[in-house]
Design a protein around this motif. Structure first.
Motif, PDB file in Angstrom:
ATOM      1  N   LYS A  46       0.827  -1.203   0.000  1.00 58.91           N
ATOM      2  CA  LYS A  46       0.000   0.000   0.000  1.00 58.91           C
ATOM      3  C   LYS A  46       0.858   1.248   0.000  1.00 58.91           C
ATOM      4  CE  LYS A  46      -4.328  -1.405   0.198  1.00 58.91           C
ATOM      5  NZ  LYS A  46      -5.305  -1.032  -0.855  1.00 58.91           N
ATOM      6  N   LEU A  47       1.962   1.206   0.766  1.00 63.65           N
ATOM      7  CA  LEU A  47       2.820   2.382   0.901  1.00 63.65           C
ATOM      8  C   LEU A  47       4.217   1.944   1.299  1.00 63.65           C
ATOM      9  CD1 LEU A  47       2.135   5.843   2.142  1.00 63.65           C
ATOM     10  CD2 LEU A  47       3.709   4.558   3.576  1.00 63.65           C
ATOM     11  N   VAL A  48       5.218   2.617   0.740  1.00 69.00           N
ATOM     12  CA  VAL A  48       6.606   2.394   1.123  1.00 69.00           C
ATOM     13  C   VAL A  48       7.277   3.742   1.371  1.00 69.00           C
ATOM     14  CG1 VAL A  48       6.727   0.266  -0.249  1.00 69.00           C
ATOM     15  CG2 VAL A  48       7.572   2.419  -1.226  1.00 69.00           C
ATOM     16  N   LEU A  49       8.426   3.696   2.001  1.00 64.67           N
ATOM     17  CA  LEU A  49       9.292   4.861   2.160  1.00 64.67           C
ATOM     18  C   LEU A  49      10.375   4.770   1.091  1.00 64.67           C
ATOM     19  CD1 LEU A  49       9.848   4.577   6.028  1.00 64.67           C
ATOM     20  CD2 LEU A  49       8.018   5.819   4.852  1.00 64.67           C
ATOM     21  N   TYR A  50      10.722   5.914   0.485  1.00 65.34           N
ATOM     22  CA  TYR A  50      11.722   5.903  -0.578  1.00 65.34           C
ATOM     23  C   TYR A  50      12.645   7.107  -0.463  1.00 65.34           C
ATOM     24  CZ  TYR A  50      13.782   6.843  -5.151  1.00 65.34           C
ATOM     25  OH  TYR A  50      14.675   7.134  -6.152  1.00 65.34           O
ATOM     26  N   CYS A  51      13.941   6.853  -0.582  1.00 65.30           N
ATOM     27  CA  CYS A  51      14.951   7.913  -0.546  1.00 65.30           C
ATOM     28  C   CYS A  51      15.870   7.787  -1.750  1.00 65.30           C
ATOM     29  CB  CYS A  51      15.774   7.815   0.740  1.00 65.30           C
ATOM     30  SG  CYS A  51      17.168   8.981   0.833  1.00 65.30           S
ATOM     31  N   LYS A  52      16.024   8.868  -2.477  1.00 60.21           N
ATOM     32  CA  LYS A  52      17.021   8.953  -3.555  1.00 60.21           C
ATOM     33  C   LYS A  52      18.260   9.614  -2.969  1.00 60.21           C
ATOM     34  CE  LYS A  52      19.254  10.016  -7.349  1.00 60.21           C
ATOM     35  NZ  LYS A  52      20.560   9.905  -6.642  1.00 60.21           N
ATOM     36  N   SER A  53      19.398   8.916  -3.027  1.00 60.53           N
ATOM     37  CA  SER A  53      20.608   9.440  -2.402  1.00 60.53           C
ATOM     38  C   SER A  53      21.804   9.293  -3.343  1.00 60.53           C
ATOM     39  CB  SER A  53      20.858   8.714  -1.068  1.00 60.53           C
ATOM     40  OG  SER A  53      21.835   9.397  -0.303  1.00 60.53           O
ATOM     41  N   HIS A  94      17.244  -4.064   6.795  1.00 58.58           N
ATOM     42  CA  HIS A  94      16.228  -3.047   7.121  1.00 58.58           C
ATOM     43  C   HIS A  94      15.882  -2.116   5.964  1.00 58.58           C
ATOM     44  CE1 HIS A  94      16.600  -4.401  11.236  1.00 58.58           C
ATOM     45  NE2 HIS A  94      17.882  -4.108  11.233  1.00 58.58           N
ATOM     46  N   TYR A  95      16.398  -2.353   4.793  1.00 58.64           N
ATOM     47  CA  TYR A  95      16.060  -1.548   3.630  1.00 58.64           C
ATOM     48  C   TYR A  95      16.411  -2.337   2.377  1.00 58.64           C
ATOM     49  CZ  TYR A  95      20.963  -0.521   2.532  1.00 58.64           C
ATOM     50  OH  TYR A  95      22.270  -0.618   2.170  1.00 58.64           O
ATOM     51  N   THR A  96      15.932  -1.873   1.227  1.00 64.00           N
ATOM     52  CA  THR A  96      16.266  -2.470  -0.066  1.00 64.00           C
ATOM     53  C   THR A  96      16.991  -1.424  -0.896  1.00 64.00           C
ATOM     54  OG1 THR A  96      14.315  -3.900  -0.017  1.00 64.00           O
ATOM     55  CG2 THR A  96      15.356  -3.544  -2.154  1.00 64.00           C
ATOM     56  N   LEU A  97      18.162  -1.788  -1.408  1.00 61.35           N
ATOM     57  CA  LEU A  97      18.992  -0.860  -2.177  1.00 61.35           C
ATOM     58  C   LEU A  97      18.795  -1.098  -3.669  1.00 61.35           C
ATOM     59  CD1 LEU A  97      21.154   1.368  -1.930  1.00 61.35           C
ATOM     60  CD2 LEU A  97      22.894  -0.440  -1.945  1.00 61.35           C
ATOM     61  N   LEU A  98      18.501  -0.023  -4.392  1.00 65.29           N
ATOM     62  CA  LEU A  98      18.278  -0.068  -5.832  1.00 65.29           C
ATOM     63  C   LEU A  98      19.236   0.876  -6.539  1.00 65.29           C
ATOM     64  CD1 LEU A  98      14.397   0.417  -5.703  1.00 65.29           C
ATOM     65  CD2 LEU A  98      15.578  -1.774  -5.924  1.00 65.29           C
ATOM     66  N   HIS A 142      11.975   3.997  14.750  1.00 65.64           N
ATOM     67  CA  HIS A 142      10.632   4.561  14.894  1.00 65.64           C
ATOM     68  C   HIS A 142       9.561   3.958  13.976  1.00 65.64           C
ATOM     69  CE1 HIS A 142      12.137   7.594  17.596  1.00 65.64           C
ATOM     70  NE2 HIS A 142      12.996   8.064  16.703  1.00 65.64           N
ATOM     71  N   ASN A 143       9.915   3.005  13.138  1.00 62.89           N
ATOM     72  CA  ASN A 143       8.996   2.472  12.132  1.00 62.89           C
ATOM     73  C   ASN A 143       8.049   1.430  12.749  1.00 62.89           C
ATOM     74  OD1 ASN A 143       7.746   1.713   9.760  1.00 62.89           O
ATOM     75  ND2 ASN A 143       9.604   0.984   8.754  1.00 62.89           N
ATOM     76  N   THR A 144       7.014   1.902  13.400  1.00 59.04           N
ATOM     77  CA  THR A 144       6.101   1.057  14.175  1.00 59.04           C
ATOM     78  C   THR A 144       5.456  -0.033  13.324  1.00 59.04           C
ATOM     79  OG1 THR A 144       5.610   2.935  15.610  1.00 59.04           O
ATOM     80  CG2 THR A 144       4.073   1.078  15.673  1.00 59.04           C
ATOM     81  N   ASP A 145       5.041   0.298  12.111  1.00 56.69           N
ATOM     82  CA  ASP A 145       4.336  -0.657  11.251  1.00 56.69           C
ATOM     83  C   ASP A 145       5.252  -1.385  10.272  1.00 56.69           C
ATOM     84  OD1 ASP A 145       1.912  -0.167  12.415  1.00 56.69           O
ATOM     85  OD2 ASP A 145       1.226   1.267  10.906  1.00 56.69           O
ATOM     86  N   ASN A 146       6.558  -1.234  10.438  1.00 61.24           N
ATOM     87  CA  ASN A 146       7.520  -1.895   9.551  1.00 61.24           C
ATOM     88  C   ASN A 146       7.225  -1.614   8.067  1.00 61.24           C
ATOM     89  OD1 ASN A 146       9.095  -3.216  11.619  1.00 61.24           O
ATOM     90  ND2 ASN A 146       7.362  -4.612  11.885  1.00 61.24           N
ATOM     91  N   ILE A 147       7.001  -0.348   7.770  1.00 59.22           N
ATOM     92  CA  ILE A 147       6.786   0.066   6.383  1.00 59.22           C
ATOM     93  C   ILE A 147       8.079  -0.168   5.599  1.00 59.22           C
ATOM     94  CG2 ILE A 147       6.212   2.010   4.885  1.00 59.22           C
ATOM     95  CD1 ILE A 147       4.760   3.260   7.332  1.00 59.22           C
ATOM     96  N   PRO A 148       8.021  -0.849   4.455  1.00 61.30           N
ATOM     97  CA  PRO A 148       9.242  -1.113   3.681  1.00 61.30           C
ATOM     98  C   PRO A 148       9.956   0.183   3.286  1.00 61.30           C
ATOM     99  CG  PRO A 148       7.419  -2.452   2.867  1.00 61.30           C
ATOM    100  CD  PRO A 148       6.829  -1.462   3.841  1.00 61.30           C
ATOM    101  N   PHE A 149      11.281   0.126   3.292  1.00 66.67           N
ATOM    102  CA  PHE A 149      12.102   1.292   2.977  1.00 66.67           C
ATOM    103  C   PHE A 149      13.021   0.958   1.813  1.00 66.67           C
ATOM    104  CE2 PHE A 149      15.910   4.024   4.494  1.00 66.67           C
ATOM    105  CZ  PHE A 149      15.519   5.083   3.686  1.00 66.67           C
ATOM    106  N   TYR A 150      13.000   1.802   0.788  1.00 69.52           N
ATOM    107  CA  TYR A 150      13.849   1.646  -0.386  1.00 69.52           C
ATOM    108  C   TYR A 150      14.773   2.854  -0.517  1.00 69.52           C
ATOM    109  CZ  TYR A 150      10.711  -2.083  -1.964  1.00 69.52           C
ATOM    110  OH  TYR A 150       9.992  -3.253  -2.051  1.00 69.52           O
ATOM    111  N   ILE A 151      16.008   2.591  -0.910  1.00 71.64           N
ATOM    112  CA  ILE A 151      16.962   3.647  -1.232  1.00 71.64           C
ATOM    113  C   ILE A 151      17.484   3.376  -2.633  1.00 71.64           C
ATOM    114  CG2 ILE A 151      19.179   4.728  -0.675  1.00 71.64           C
ATOM    115  CD1 ILE A 151      18.815   3.893   2.208  1.00 71.64           C
TER     116      ILE A 151
END
Length: 261
Positions: free
Chosen positions: A3-10, A55-59, A28-37
């Motif tokens: 439904k929703l993920v966190l995404y960071c372009k770095s 704890h994250y997926t690297l792309l 702080h990620n209470t609901d374990n929302i997936p995180f992508y970088i």
């Protein structure tokens, strides 16, 4: 599909700030929302060595958009993350941000299908800047960019800000913009950014125009420090993390500043 993920372009120069962001998400990620970088392919090994592999997926940026680099390229990659088909919505977060308190899915989603949209007039920000010794008028710059896109879509009335980041984006809105405006006009998203402003404004104005999803407005998610005067003002009046956390999920600031708790 999420439904929703966190995404960071770095990229390489922000690797240590990305590590701070990652650590704050782990905490702080209470609901374990997936995180992508995503990062340029040349920076993959650096990020693995500094951030680790958990704890994250690297792309790679190239897996999202293979043709664009530099500052404009960053905006384009962020706006095209939806094409990977990983989620229905995403929270786009810069490397210079970090969370300061627990967050959950409902901080970003109004209901199961509708994300909030960062949409407001930012009056208090410009009121503050009017009192500062700047050598330009930030409000006129703000108006100039947004009015151009409003005119293209034939909208008049209130001038909104759809940032600052982090911002919440619906993949359906981005896809609709590309399908109904970018492609039919033989454009690329690079054309939009190079001529008429930021990805924030293109997304928000298209949403107002198209009503692709229901627009549920929300103010800024993070306390952002755009200018040294803001940061120095808060330091002087001891506006610390505890006070910021009453209103915001986190902090975003330029890399030249360091927030002291």
């Amino acid at each position: 599909m999420n439904k929703l993920v966190l995404y960071c372009k770095s990229y390489d120069k922000d690797v240590h700030r990305a590590k701070i962001l990652l650590d704050s998400i782990i905490t702080h990620n209470t609901d374990n929302i997936p995180f992508y970088i995503s990062v340029p392919e040349k920076d993959i090994d650096l990020f693995k060595s500094v951030l680790g592999l958990e704890h994250y997926t690297l792309l790679t940026d190239e897996s999202i958009d293979s043709e664009n680099g530099g500052w404009v390229g960053q905006q384009i990659v962020k706006s095209q993350f939806w094409k990977l088909g990983l989620c229905e919505n995403y929270v786009c977060i810069d490397s210079d941000c970090f969370f300061i308190k627990p967050f959950q899915l409902t901080d970003f989603m109004f209901d199961d299908t509708t994300p909030y949209t960062v949409c407001h007039e930012y009056k208090s920000f410009f009121e503050f800047l009017d009192k500062q010794p700047l050598n330009f008028d930030p409000y006129q710059s703000f108006l100039q960019e947004r009015l151009q896109i409003m005119e293209l879509f034939g909208r008049t009335g209130v001038v909104y800000d759809f940032g600052p980041g982090p911002t919440i984006w619906s993949c359906a809105v981005w896809e609709d913009l590309f399908t109904k405006y970018v492609y039919p006009n033989n454009l690329t998203f690079a054309d939009l950014i190079n001529t008429n402003g930021s990805e924030f404004t293109w997304y928000g104005e298209w949403l107002l125009q198209s009503q692709t999803i229901r627009l549920i407005p929300k103010g800024p998610l993070f306390k952002n420090y755009h200018y040294p005067h803001q940061y120095e003002y808060d330091k002087h009046y001891q506006y610390n993390l505890d006070k910021i956390a009453k209103l915001y999920l986190g902090i975003g600031m330029q890399s030249i500043y360091e927030f002291n708790t």
